[in-house]
Design an enzyme around this catalytic site. Structure first.
Site: not given
Ligand code: GDP
Length: 140
Positions: A11, A51, A114, A117, A128
């Protein structure tokens, strides 16, 4: 033994801090093979389509802004159980909850920025991977 593939994205927070090489080393040390890779700049419409599953989440707009804030490196990783293996190597979404030695624990700046992905299921991995790569770009 059956090899599977997963989609990885390094990222913008990580490309900005010049972490592509160290993240790739973590990937390879875990036994995953990088069988396709390119550095791209996502635009808004790409980020929104990628997304799409998160479009009802409160952070969707912010997430699309973050993912277009700089270059990303998209990759196809191949290995035994590549999807769950890479999720382990990445660590939990929130770096505060990520296990020691994981990419997110060691490099992530926040729950949003973070660093990486990784697909969350083999079905999503296929979707994807074909979102970013054509067949001839993937050389296993
Ligand atoms: P992943 O599968 O671990 O990447 O997590 P998710 O699919 O739940 O979320 C996708 C991405 O959205 C995450 O990797 C973060 O970059 C972002 N994200 C997830 N939760 C949050 C949140 O509570 N706040 C914000 N700003 N971004 C989030």
């Amino acid at each position: 033994m059956s090899l599977t593939s997963t989609l990885s994205i390094i990222k913008p927070d990580a490309t900005r801090r010049n972490l592509t090489g160290v993240i790739n080393a973590r990937i390879e040390e875990a036994g995953l093979r990088i069988i396709a890779q390119k550095r791209i700049q996502m635009d808004r419409s790409m980020a929104e389509r990628f997304y799409e599953v998160h479009k009802e989440r409160s952070f969707f707009d912010e997430l699309c802004t973050f993912m277009t804030s700089g270059p990303v490196v998209v990759q196809v990783l191949e290995g035994e159980n590549a999807v769950p293996l890479y999720r382990q190597v990445m660590g939990a979404t929130n770096p505060a909850n990520a296990e020691e030695g994981t990419i997110r624990r060691d490099f992530a700046e926040s729950i949003e920025a973070n660093s990486v992905h990784g697909s969350d299921s083999p079905e999503n991995a296929q979707r994807e991977i074909s979102f970013f790569f054509s067949e001839i770009e993937i050389v296993g």
